[in-house]
Design a protein around this motif. Structure first.
Motif, PDB file in Angstrom:
ATOM      1  N   LYS A  94       0.835  -1.207   0.000  1.00 25.18           N
ATOM      2  CA  LYS A  94       0.000   0.000   0.000  1.00 25.18           C
ATOM      3  C   LYS A  94       0.871   1.259   0.000  1.00 25.18           C
ATOM      4  CE  LYS A  94      -4.002  -2.078   2.339  1.00 25.18           C
ATOM      5  NZ  LYS A  94      -4.859  -2.070   3.550  1.00 25.18           N
ATOM      6  N   ASP A  95       1.957   1.225   0.746  1.00 26.83           N
ATOM      7  CA  ASP A  95       2.865   2.374   0.778  1.00 26.83           C
ATOM      8  C   ASP A  95       3.511   2.600  -0.585  1.00 26.83           C
ATOM      9  OD1 ASP A  95       2.363   2.966   3.404  1.00 26.83           O
ATOM     10  OD2 ASP A  95       4.136   1.946   4.198  1.00 26.83           O
ATOM     11  N   PHE A  96       3.909   1.521  -1.227  1.00 27.21           N
ATOM     12  CA  PHE A  96       4.532   1.633  -2.544  1.00 27.21           C
ATOM     13  C   PHE A  96       3.549   2.253  -3.540  1.00 27.21           C
ATOM     14  CE2 PHE A  96       6.997   0.737  -6.210  1.00 27.21           C
ATOM     15  CZ  PHE A  96       8.267   0.391  -5.798  1.00 27.21           C
ATOM     16  N   ALA A  97       2.285   1.888  -3.422  1.00 22.32           N
ATOM     17  CA  ALA A  97       1.265   2.464  -4.293  1.00 22.32           C
ATOM     18  C   ALA A  97       1.109   3.960  -4.038  1.00 22.32           C
ATOM     19  CB  ALA A  97      -0.068   1.742  -4.080  1.00 22.32           C
ATOM     20  N   LEU A  98       1.180   4.368  -2.783  1.00 21.80           N
ATOM     21  CA  LEU A  98       1.092   5.800  -2.461  1.00 21.80           C
ATOM     22  C   LEU A  98       2.234   6.582  -3.095  1.00 21.80           C
ATOM     23  CD1 LEU A  98       0.020   5.698   1.296  1.00 21.80           C
ATOM     24  CD2 LEU A  98      -1.308   6.671  -0.582  1.00 21.80           C
ATOM     25  N   ILE A  99       3.435   6.027  -3.046  1.00 24.72           N
ATOM     26  CA  ILE A  99       4.580   6.678  -3.681  1.00 24.72           C
ATOM     27  C   ILE A  99       4.342   6.840  -5.176  1.00 24.72           C
ATOM     28  CG2 ILE A  99       7.003   6.341  -4.311  1.00 24.72           C
ATOM     29  CD1 ILE A  99       7.497   5.180  -1.601  1.00 24.72           C
ATOM     30  N   SER A 100       3.659   5.880  -5.772  1.00 25.21           N
ATOM     31  CA  SER A 100       3.399   5.897  -7.218  1.00 25.21           C
ATOM     32  C   SER A 100       2.185   6.736  -7.593  1.00 25.21           C
ATOM     33  CB  SER A 100       3.200   4.460  -7.719  1.00 25.21           C
ATOM     34  OG  SER A 100       4.302   3.644  -7.369  1.00 25.21           O
ATOM     35  N   GLY A 101       1.493   7.281  -6.599  1.00 26.03           N
ATOM     36  CA  GLY A 101       0.320   8.106  -6.881  1.00 26.03           C
ATOM     37  C   GLY A 101      -0.932   7.345  -7.212  1.00 26.03           C
ATOM     38  N   ILE A 102      -0.965   6.045  -6.848  1.00 23.67           N
ATOM     39  CA  ILE A 102      -2.141   5.226  -7.167  1.00 23.67           C
ATOM     40  C   ILE A 102      -2.677   4.542  -5.909  1.00 23.67           C
ATOM     41  CG2 ILE A 102      -1.495   4.840  -9.575  1.00 23.67           C
ATOM     42  CD1 ILE A 102      -0.330   2.102  -8.686  1.00 23.67           C
ATOM     43  N   GLY A 103      -2.395   5.095  -4.735  1.00 19.37           N
ATOM     44  CA  GLY A 103      -2.775   4.464  -3.484  1.00 19.37           C
ATOM     45  C   GLY A 103      -4.204   4.757  -3.065  1.00 19.37           C
ATOM     46  N   GLY A 104      -4.563   4.259  -1.894  1.00 20.50           N
ATOM     47  CA  GLY A 104      -5.898   4.489  -1.348  1.00 20.50           C
ATOM     48  C   GLY A 104      -6.957   3.585  -1.926  1.00 20.50           C
ATOM     49  N   GLU A 105      -8.144   3.666  -1.371  1.00 23.56           N
ATOM     50  CA  GLU A 105      -9.256   2.805  -1.790  1.00 23.56           C
ATOM     51  C   GLU A 105      -9.638   3.007  -3.252  1.00 23.56           C
ATOM     52  OE1 GLU A 105     -10.788   0.306  -0.144  1.00 23.56           O
ATOM     53  OE2 GLU A 105      -9.253   0.605   1.403  1.00 23.56           O
ATOM     54  N   ASN A 106      -9.522   4.251  -3.732  1.00 23.85           N
ATOM     55  CA  ASN A 106      -9.883   4.546  -5.121  1.00 23.85           C
ATOM     56  C   ASN A 106      -8.688   4.564  -6.065  1.00 23.85           C
ATOM     57  OD1 ASN A 106     -12.671   4.913  -4.477  1.00 23.85           O
ATOM     58  ND2 ASN A 106     -12.189   6.959  -3.696  1.00 23.85           N
ATOM     59  N   LEU A 115       7.429  -5.926  -4.450  1.00 23.16           N
ATOM     60  CA  LEU A 115       6.485  -4.914  -3.968  1.00 23.16           C
ATOM     61  C   LEU A 115       5.990  -4.051  -5.124  1.00 23.16           C
ATOM     62  CD1 LEU A 115       8.045  -3.565  -0.649  1.00 23.16           C
ATOM     63  CD2 LEU A 115       6.266  -5.298  -0.933  1.00 23.16           C
ATOM     64  N   CYS A 116       6.891  -3.722  -6.033  1.00 23.63           N
ATOM     65  CA  CYS A 116       6.521  -2.913  -7.194  1.00 23.63           C
ATOM     66  C   CYS A 116       5.484  -3.627  -8.047  1.00 23.63           C
ATOM     67  CB  CYS A 116       7.779  -2.608  -8.013  1.00 23.63           C
ATOM     68  SG  CYS A 116       7.466  -1.639  -9.505  1.00 23.63           S
ATOM     69  N   VAL A 117       5.715  -4.922  -8.308  1.00 21.66           N
ATOM     70  CA  VAL A 117       4.761  -5.708  -9.092  1.00 21.66           C
ATOM     71  C   VAL A 117       3.411  -5.775  -8.383  1.00 21.66           C
ATOM     72  CG1 VAL A 117       4.223  -8.009  -9.986  1.00 21.66           C
ATOM     73  CG2 VAL A 117       6.532  -7.074 -10.238  1.00 21.66           C
ATOM     74  N   ALA A 118       3.437  -6.086  -7.093  1.00 28.04           N
ATOM     75  CA  ALA A 118       2.194  -6.245  -6.326  1.00 28.04           C
ATOM     76  C   ALA A 118       1.399  -4.944  -6.270  1.00 28.04           C
ATOM     77  CB  ALA A 118       2.505  -6.747  -4.919  1.00 28.04           C
ATOM     78  N   SER A 119       2.076  -3.831  -6.004  1.00 25.78           N
ATOM     79  CA  SER A 119       1.358  -2.558  -5.920  1.00 25.78           C
ATOM     80  C   SER A 119       0.825  -2.142  -7.281  1.00 25.78           C
ATOM     81  CB  SER A 119       2.270  -1.467  -5.351  1.00 25.78           C
ATOM     82  OG  SER A 119       3.315  -1.153  -6.247  1.00 25.78           O
ATOM     83  N   THR A 120       1.588  -2.415  -8.327  1.00 27.33           N
ATOM     84  CA  THR A 120       1.134  -2.097  -9.678  1.00 27.33           C
ATOM     85  C   THR A 120      -0.166  -2.824  -9.988  1.00 27.33           C
ATOM     86  OG1 THR A 120       3.364  -1.680 -10.496  1.00 27.33           O
ATOM     87  CG2 THR A 120       1.721  -2.273 -12.127  1.00 27.33           C
ATOM     88  N   PHE A 121      -0.180  -4.129  -9.720  1.00 33.11           N
ATOM     89  CA  PHE A 121      -1.356  -4.924 -10.071  1.00 33.11           C
ATOM     90  C   PHE A 121      -2.523  -4.678  -9.124  1.00 33.11           C
ATOM     91  CE2 PHE A 121      -3.884  -8.846  -9.991  1.00 33.11           C
ATOM     92  CZ  PHE A 121      -4.286  -8.860 -11.331  1.00 33.11           C
ATOM     93  N   CYS A 122      -2.264  -4.654  -7.828  1.00 34.66           N
ATOM     94  CA  CYS A 122      -3.352  -4.526  -6.855  1.00 34.66           C
ATOM     95  C   CYS A 122      -4.009  -3.146  -6.868  1.00 34.66           C
ATOM     96  CB  CYS A 122      -2.840  -4.838  -5.449  1.00 34.66           C
ATOM     97  SG  CYS A 122      -2.306  -6.538  -5.202  1.00 34.66           S
ATOM     98  N   PHE A 123      -3.356  -2.172  -7.485  1.00 30.87           N
ATOM     99  CA  PHE A 123      -3.919  -0.829  -7.520  1.00 30.87           C
ATOM    100  C   PHE A 123      -4.259  -0.386  -8.940  1.00 30.87           C
ATOM    101  CE2 PHE A 123      -2.289  -1.198  -3.335  1.00 30.87           C
ATOM    102  CZ  PHE A 123      -3.127  -0.403  -2.551  1.00 30.87           C
ATOM    103  N   GLY A 124      -4.661  -1.368  -9.745  1.00 28.81           N
ATOM    104  CA  GLY A 124      -5.247  -1.087 -11.055  1.00 28.81           C
ATOM    105  C   GLY A 124      -4.307  -0.518 -12.088  1.00 28.81           C
ATOM    106  N   ASN A 125      -3.018  -0.746 -11.902  1.00 29.62           N
ATOM    107  CA  ASN A 125      -2.053  -0.148 -12.821  1.00 29.62           C
ATOM    108  C   ASN A 125      -1.338  -1.183 -13.674  1.00 29.62           C
ATOM    109  OD1 ASN A 125      -0.956   2.276 -13.791  1.00 29.62           O
ATOM    110  ND2 ASN A 125       0.892   2.037 -12.552  1.00 29.62           N
ATOM    111  N   GLY A 126      -1.876  -2.409 -13.718  1.00 29.57           N
ATOM    112  CA  GLY A 126      -1.219  -3.471 -14.470  1.00 29.57           C
ATOM    113  C   GLY A 126      -2.211  -4.310 -15.249  1.00 29.57           C
ATOM    114  N   GLY A 127      -3.108  -3.658 -15.979  1.00 28.48           N
ATOM    115  CA  GLY A 127      -4.111  -4.366 -16.765  1.00 28.48           C
ATOM    116  C   GLY A 127      -3.575  -4.815 -18.113  1.00 28.48           C
ATOM    117  N   LEU A 128      -4.467  -5.409 -18.905  1.00 30.19           N
ATOM    118  CA  LEU A 128      -4.120  -5.921 -20.226  1.00 30.19           C
ATOM    119  C   LEU A 128      -4.913  -5.151 -21.282  1.00 30.19           C
ATOM    120  CD1 LEU A 128      -4.284  -9.720 -19.382  1.00 30.19           C
ATOM    121  CD2 LEU A 128      -2.213  -8.379 -19.747  1.00 30.19           C
TER     122      LEU A 128
END
Length: 456
Positions: free
Chosen positions: A129-141, A196-209
């Motif tokens: 979750k922290d890694f996602a925040l750094i990437s600007g894609i964190g939080g519930e939305n 962590l980078c892979v997980a945050s990318t995918f879990c926060f909607g930033n790794g679609g197809l």
């Protein structure tokens, strides 16, 4: 207005070309292959489409900076993005665990597996979750960015992972399936921060197809470039850059032609350029990466099978440990299987494409390339033995597939070398070891003012 010549028509070349056109420059892309896209490609065999590249595309979250770039260069222009429920599933002792797109579901599943690993599980989930925040894609939305005030706390959470490999991270857990979860995708020697980078990318909607797969994305970018006034020359292999008085003046091609340019942008594997195409030393920062034993390159041995069943017994990517007797033939401990049910056009009605991937280290890549060059009979036999072993392992893991798989194609590091000139057939940059954060290197070449590097 400058005349810009770009060597290589992959993602980097097309991106550079579209950007150059936006700034009003005359731009030509020269690509060795018969289609633009480089590794971002796919091909058809017996009515089945084989996708070479995208397992997840970083930058599919509209709140990410990369999403804006993909839109600007036509990569995601007017197409849907498929977000699967899980990126991959691994198995151990008959049980399975997936990297779910819903991070809360992932947390609950991990805790249900092993309450005794609660402390490490919660720390891992927090770090993602922290890694996602750094990437600007964190939080519930998936739209929140960390504030400056949050950074000290976040970095303290991430520091332990920076110091660990994925193997060391796995060993912090007691449950065998949790241990397998952290090494099955990237192996034991990647930096844990990469996971962590892979997980945050995918879990926060930033790794679609993106719809249509890899080749369709490349075609959208190529169309964007051409429609903006750019020119793509296919089957145009660059072999030498002519220089004079500290300036590159032209490029000589394998067909004997020569093209002059004000600027040249190189998007190829650097090892295929310096001392070969360009009589100049590799920049010291880049040379240090090649000499750093922790930073290894890799490629993959891959297969594609036609399946005459309407569905496969797994979804997304499935990773499992190979039987001991097949590990030497396949050259790995684990096998990655992938299905494409999200792309119905990839296979005839009521059928499916099943692909496998096995990573190869530098030595294995070099051996396969040398074999391809010196003994095609043994090379082809090696490919067939590999495909037979993959089918055997797959059927053992999923008995319902027995009798329903037919080999479509096999490709190796030698294949990538043939079509892209990458020295060991590598399709990505260096591995991501522990205690190292990737950084952008200087893209200029000492002593040559008008040549710019734009490769990985």
């Amino acid at each position: 207005m400058a005349r810009i010549l770009i060597i290589g028509g992959g993602v980097a070349g097309l991106s550079a070309g579209i950007t150059a056109l936006k700034h009003g420059h005359k731009t030509i892309i020269c690509e060795k292959h018969s289609v633009a896209g480089g590794n971002l490609t796919g091909w058809t065999r017996n009515g089945y489409h084989i996708d070479n590249c995208i397992h997840w595309l970083t930058g599919t979250n509209p709140n990410s900076d990369l999403y804006t770039l993909w839109q600007e260069i036509g990569a995601l222009d007017s197409v849907g993005v498929y977000q699967s429920e899980n990126l991959y599933t691994c198995t151990k002792n008959g049980d399975t665990l997936s990297l779910f797109s819903d991070i809360n579901l992932l947390e609950r599943r991990m805790l249900a597996l092993s309450a005794q690993d609660k402390k490490e599980i919660l720390a891992f989930i927090r770090a993602v979750k922290d890694f996602a925040l750094i990437s600007g894609i964190g939080g519930e939305n998936h739209d929140k960015k960390a504030s400056i005030i949050q950074y000290p706390t976040i970095l303290s959470h991430l520091l332990p992972y920076y110091k660990m490999t994925t193997g060391e991270l796995a060993n912090r857990f007691s449950h065998p399936l949790l241990q397998e979860f952290f090494v099955s995708l990237l192996g034991e020697n990647f930096g844990a921060i990469a996971f962590l980078c892979v997980a945050s990318t995918f879990c926060f909607g930033n790794g679609g197809l993106p719809e249509g797969g890899s080749l369709a994305m490349a075609q959208r970018m190529a169309s964007k470039f051409r429609n903006a006034g750019g020119e793509i020359l296919l089957r145009k292999e660059a072999i030498k850059i002519e220089t004079k008085n500290g300036q590159a003046v032209s490029v000589l091609f394998a067909d004997g032609t020569q093209i002059r340019a004000d600027y040249i942008i190189l998007t190829q594997d650097p090892s295929a350029v310096f001392g070969k195409m360009l009589k100049a030393d590799m920049p010291s920062q880049l040379k240090a990466c090649y000499n750093n034993k922790k930073m290894q390159r890799f490629s993959a041995f891959q297969t594609a099978f036609a399946c005459d069943l309407p569905s496969l017994p797994f979804s997304g990517d499935f990773i499992f440990e190979l039987p001991v007797n097949l590990r030497k033939i396949i050259g790995a401990k684990r096998l990655v299987l992938r299905e494409f049910s999200h792309e119905p056009s990839f296979a005839p009605s009521n059928c499916n494409v099943l692909q496998s991937l096995t990573f190869c280290n530098e030595n294995t890549c070099k051996n396969l390339i040398e074999l391809h060059e010196k003994d095609r009979y043994v090379y082809d036999k090696t490919k067939q033995n590999f495909a037979d072993a993959v089918m055997q392992a797959t059927v053992k893991q999923f008995p319902t597939l027995d009798g329903h798989l037919r080999l479509l194609d096999v490709w190796t590091p030698a294949t990538y070398r043939k079509f892209t000139n990458a020295e060991i057939g590598s399709f990505m940059s260096f591995t991501f070891p522990s205690r190292l954060i990737p950084r952008r290197l200087d893209n200029r070449i000492k002593g040559i003012e008008n040549v710019i590097m734009a490769s990985q």
